[in-house]
Design a protein around this motif. Structure first.
Motif, PDB file in Angstrom:
ATOM      1  N   PHE A 268       0.830  -1.210   0.000  1.00  0.00           N
ATOM      2  CA  PHE A 268       0.000   0.000   0.000  1.00  0.00           C
ATOM      3  C   PHE A 268       0.865   1.261   0.000  1.00  0.00           C
ATOM      4  O   PHE A 268       0.500   2.274  -0.600  1.00  0.00           O
ATOM      5  N   ALA A 269       2.021   1.200   0.670  1.00  0.00           N
ATOM      6  CA  ALA A 269       2.911   2.363   0.681  1.00  0.00           C
ATOM      7  C   ALA A 269       3.431   2.650  -0.718  1.00  0.00           C
ATOM      8  O   ALA A 269       3.505   3.811  -1.152  1.00  0.00           O
ATOM      9  N   HIS A 270       3.800   1.600  -1.446  1.00  0.00           N
ATOM     10  CA  HIS A 270       4.294   1.784  -2.810  1.00  0.00           C
ATOM     11  C   HIS A 270       3.218   2.401  -3.698  1.00  0.00           C
ATOM     12  O   HIS A 270       3.482   3.317  -4.480  1.00  0.00           O
ATOM     13  N   GLU A 271       1.991   1.900  -3.576  1.00  0.00           N
ATOM     14  CA  GLU A 271       0.896   2.467  -4.367  1.00  0.00           C
ATOM     15  C   GLU A 271       0.596   3.898  -3.958  1.00  0.00           C
ATOM     16  O   GLU A 271       0.291   4.754  -4.793  1.00  0.00           O
ATOM     17  N   SER A 272       0.686   4.176  -2.643  1.00  0.00           N
ATOM     18  CA  SER A 272       0.386   5.521  -2.150  1.00  0.00           C
ATOM     19  C   SER A 272       1.380   6.553  -2.665  1.00  0.00           C
ATOM     20  O   SER A 272       1.026   7.713  -2.880  1.00  0.00           O
ATOM     21  N   LEU A 273       2.643   6.140  -2.844  1.00  0.00           N
ATOM     22  CA  LEU A 273       3.641   7.082  -3.361  1.00  0.00           C
ATOM     23  C   LEU A 273       3.223   7.614  -4.727  1.00  0.00           C
ATOM     24  O   LEU A 273       3.262   8.823  -4.982  1.00  0.00           O
ATOM     25  N   THR A 274       2.813   6.702  -5.615  1.00  0.00           N
ATOM     26  CA  THR A 274       2.397   7.125  -6.962  1.00  0.00           C
ATOM     27  C   THR A 274       1.132   7.972  -6.908  1.00  0.00           C
ATOM     28  O   THR A 274       1.033   9.021  -7.552  1.00  0.00           O
ATOM     29  N   THR A 275       0.151   7.527  -6.097  1.00  0.00           N
ATOM     30  CA  THR A 275      -1.128   8.233  -6.015  1.00  0.00           C
ATOM     31  C   THR A 275      -0.951   9.629  -5.429  1.00  0.00           C
ATOM     32  O   THR A 275      -1.501  10.617  -5.943  1.00  0.00           O
ATOM     33  N   SER A 276      -0.180   9.737  -4.327  1.00  0.00           N
ATOM     34  CA  SER A 276      -0.013  11.037  -3.673  1.00  0.00           C
ATOM     35  C   SER A 276       0.768  11.998  -4.549  1.00  0.00           C
ATOM     36  O   SER A 276       0.499  13.210  -4.550  1.00  0.00           O
ATOM     37  N   ALA A 277       1.756  11.465  -5.298  1.00  0.00           N
ATOM     38  CA  ALA A 277       2.505  12.346  -6.199  1.00  0.00           C
ATOM     39  C   ALA A 277       1.585  12.912  -7.273  1.00  0.00           C
ATOM     40  O   ALA A 277       1.626  14.102  -7.600  1.00  0.00           O
ATOM     41  N   GLY A 278       0.719  12.057  -7.839  1.00  0.00           N
ATOM     42  CA  GLY A 278      -0.235  12.534  -8.842  1.00  0.00           C
ATOM     43  C   GLY A 278      -1.243  13.500  -8.259  1.00  0.00           C
ATOM     44  O   GLY A 278      -1.625  14.495  -8.906  1.00  0.00           O
ATOM     45  N   LEU A 279      -1.698  13.219  -7.037  1.00  0.00           N
ATOM     46  CA  LEU A 279      -2.652  14.121  -6.389  1.00  0.00           C
ATOM     47  C   LEU A 279      -2.039  15.499  -6.180  1.00  0.00           C
ATOM     48  O   LEU A 279      -2.702  16.531  -6.405  1.00  0.00           O
ATOM     49  N   GLY A 280      -0.787  15.548  -5.762  1.00  0.00           N
ATOM     50  CA  GLY A 280      -0.135  16.842  -5.572  1.00  0.00           C
ATOM     51  C   GLY A 280      -0.045  17.638  -6.855  1.00  0.00           C
ATOM     52  O   GLY A 280      -0.284  18.850  -6.872  1.00  0.00           O
ATOM     53  N   GLU A 281       0.294  16.949  -7.964  1.00  0.00           N
ATOM     54  CA  GLU A 281       0.366  17.641  -9.260  1.00  0.00           C
ATOM     55  C   GLU A 281      -1.004  18.150  -9.692  1.00  0.00           C
ATOM     56  O   GLU A 281      -1.140  19.275 -10.214  1.00  0.00           O
TER      57      GLU A 281
END
Length: 681
Positions: free
Chosen positions: A447-460
């Motif tokens: 879940f941490a690995h998936e969250s990294l990608t999701t949170s980076a996209g959310l920030g953009e």
């Protein structure tokens, strides 16, 4: 110097003796003597003195069918230049009763324009001595300290091999105390104490094969080319169609550095002597035509990258400190090209493939060892449970017989059996507990690995949304109605991204290896990882770390687990507190004494008010208001117990707690065994 010894080997000598006199400072003398075939005057002028003349011209084999190892004369020239004057005395086997003498004074070359201006006279004189050569170098340009003498002694002793089946018919010896010391260490011979032995072959077609043997010398695995030569290429396991290297044999003896393996084999050797032996000869050595090639296998020259591969995947992989091996190659077609300075071979295709063959054979052995271990582990608990019940019935039968004759002894045996049963039950509980924790860890990492990608996209996306809204609204409306909302959303995205990195960093493979670490360094890294988590909860982390090193022997993951569980407990205590909230502080303090490292963790929360100090170390006892697993303090207790090698660390004061400590909240005090230095164990 080694090159001069190799010349003696090419001359079919049985021995070569090297003597250094007054060599601790510049100006000493070096003597190299052998009983080889010697040189005629023609050999001296057209071979010995001629740079670039290969000794292989004519026949690559010597009179004794040795394949020649000398080449080009470059190493010989460098050796002769070690001093200011050289005396050569040689007695050729082809001309018995005659010896030739040559003097070279390098000072004569300093006043001439070309080397041809210095005339070299080869003097012939009668002798009754047997064939051989003596080379004396006077006025050595540099001295040899103890470290250099030990390096030379090691190179001399290992030159002709140190494996039990090696007999080149040639002995090289350095007349120095260091040589005797190294020879004594090498001659211990611990090859029979290996846990596993790998034997890999590379045939003339470039195809590999291998066998793996256990300590009983039983073959436990066998592989063909496409098993042994497999390696990762762009993420995929592939094997080359064939290696472009000369035929070779690779043997690797792998050891366990623990006393139990010696006890299991009823070994006559001392376990404590194994590590010094491996320190002298450990690593993989390269033997070219029966002679060891420097620097392969020397300390600090791990040419197969065993240590790097072990750090990436430590499970059942050997290192240069736990194994000794050799790659043996004849190279009849001379495809391995020596470097100009004679320090190993040029990195051409033949050498690169030879190295890759040995690396991949080691990988294959590691995979097979892992498979063997897993075959024994999977289902092992169920099988052992059935065997235990059968053994228990047998023991009860024996106990009943003993009680008839000696009730006291029967009671002692019964207590021993009961103790063992309690130990097994404790291990079973731990197995189930840590299997659950491993599952949680795996899920967290995913879940941490998936969250990294999701949170980076959310920030953009939030950055883009903010820009578009500013374009569509006037400045006052944006500031009054939207700016704070977007700011909070961006902050949440940043926090999620930061939190997702934490479990991935904590689960790094390198942190699970036991090593001598400084708990202060681990604390600073923990503070960096959890800084965002604590900051979002308005918790101040106060570090009071001692100035001197606070070293313990343990995996980094264990120390991080101590910090993590205690600090997260403090954070949870703050969030569930019903008292007025003041400043929220967590203090981590370290200190040392000559024998111990101390870690104190205290907070300014409500204290240990909803769970008893006696029961809080038990699994699942997290307190009435806790919404956690109740495993954090159990893990801390187990880590401290493992480091001390004790069953109970609570009663002995190695781990203790206060309901209200120095900051008013809970306080924990940990005492760990101090490690004297920073060497890995």
């Amino acid at each position: 110097m080694i090159e001069l010894v190799r010349n003696a080997y090419d001359a079919d000598a049985d021995y070569c003796n090297v003597t250094l006199t007054n060599a601790s400072q510049p100006g000493g003398t070096l003597v190299v003597e052998d009983n080889g075939d010697g040189m005629t005057e023609e050999d001296i002028r057209d071979g010995f003195l001629l740079i670039g003349r290969s000794t292989k011209l004519g026949s690559p084999l010597t009179r004794k069918e040795r394949r020649k190892v000398g080449e080009k004369g470059l190493g010989r020239l460098a050796a002769l230049r070690l001093g200011r004057r050289v005396d050569l005395i040689t007695r050729p086997r082809k001309e018995l009763g005659t010896e030739y003498v040559l003097h070279i004074d390098w000072a004569e070359y300093e006043s001439v324009n070309t080397v041809e201006d210095v005339e070299l006279n080869v003097e012939a004189r009668p002798t009754t001595k047997k064939p051989g050569t003596s080379l004396t170098i006077y006025g050595l340009r540099q001295g040899f300290d103890d470290t250099e003498m030990e390096r030379l002694a090691r190179a001399m002793r290992l030159l002709t091999g140190f494996f039990e089946d090696q007999d080149t018919g040639f002995e090289a010896k350095l007349n120095a105390p260091q040589f005797e010391k190294v020879a004594a260490a090498v001659n211990h011979g611990f090859f029979d104490e290996h846990e596993y032995r790998l034997v890999a072959h590379l045939n003339e077609e470039g195809h590999a094969s291998a066998e793996l043997y256990n300590w009983k010398n039983e073959e436990v695995a066998r592989g063909d080319h496409f098993d042994v030569a497999q390696g990762r290429v762009r993420g995929q396991l592939q094997a080359p169609l064939a290696y472009q290297a000369p035929p070779a044999t690779f043997e690797l003896w792998m050891f366990l550095l623990d006393a139990k393996s010696f006890t299991r084999r009823a070994s006559p050797h001392k376990h404590s002597d194994l590590r010094p032996w491996l320190k002298v000869i450990g690593g993989v050595h390269l033997f070219h035509r029966d002679l060891r090639v420097h620097p392969y296998g020397d300390p600090g020259f791990d040419w197969l990258d065993l240590n790097l591969l072990r750090s990436r995947s430590p499970e059942l992989r050997p290192s240069s400190n736990t194994s000794v091996g050799r790659v043996s190659v004849e190279d009849p077609d001379d495809v391995l090209t020596p470097k100009t300075d004679r320090m190993g071979f040029q990195e051409n295709l033949a050498f690169i493939d030879l190295r890759e063959f040995a690396r991949r054979a080691t990988d294959w052995a590691a995979r097979e060892r892992l498979r063997i271990r897993e075959d024994g582990r999977v289902g092992g608990a169920a099988a052992a449970k059935k065997e235990k019940e059968k053994a228990k019935r047998s023991i009860n039968t024996v106990l009943n017989e003993i009680r008839r004759f000696n009730p006291v002894q029967a009671a002692e045996v019964s207590e021993l059996v009961d103790t063992q049963e309690r130990y097994i039950q404790a291990l079973e509980r731990d197995r189930l507990l840590y299997r659950s924790l491993a599952t949680v860890g795996i899920s967290t990492a995913v879940f941490a690995h998936e969250s990294l990608t999701t949170s980076a996209g959310l920030g953009e996306d939030l950055e883009l949304l903010e820009s578009r809204i500013q374009e569509l609204t006037d400045g006052s409306s944006y500031t009054a109605r939207i700016e704070n909302i977007l700011s909070r959303a961006k902050g949440c995205a940043t926090s999620i991204h930061s939190f997702a990195k934490v479990p991935l960093r904590m689960l790094r493979r390198s942190k699970r290896r036991a090593a001598v670490i400084d708990v202060n360094d681990a604390c600073r890294e923990f503070a960096e990882m959890f800084g965002g988590y604590l900051s979002d909860r308005n918790i101040l982390l106060d570090l009071d770390l001692c100035d001197e090193p606070a070293r313990v022997l343990t995996p980094v993951a264990d120390i991080e687990s101590i910090y993590t569980n205690l600090v997260i407990n403090s954070a949870n205590a703050f969030s569930h507190s019903t008292e007025p909230s003041g400043e929220q502080v967590v203090l981590i303090r370290t200190r040392t004494d000559p024998r111990h490292v101390f870690i104190d963790v205290a907070d300014s929360g409500p204290g240990l008010t909803d769970v008893s100090v006696e029961n809080m170390w038990l699994p699942g006892e997290g307190g009435e208001r806790s919404d956690g697993t109740g495993l954090g303090l159990t893990i801390v207790r187990d880590i401290v117990a493992d480091l001390h090698g004790k069953k109970n660390v609570l009663e002995d004061g190695e781990l203790s707690a206060e309901i209200h400590g120095e900051l008013g909240g809970a306080a924990f005090h940990i005492r760990l065994p101090k490690q004297a230095d920073g060497r890995d164990r």
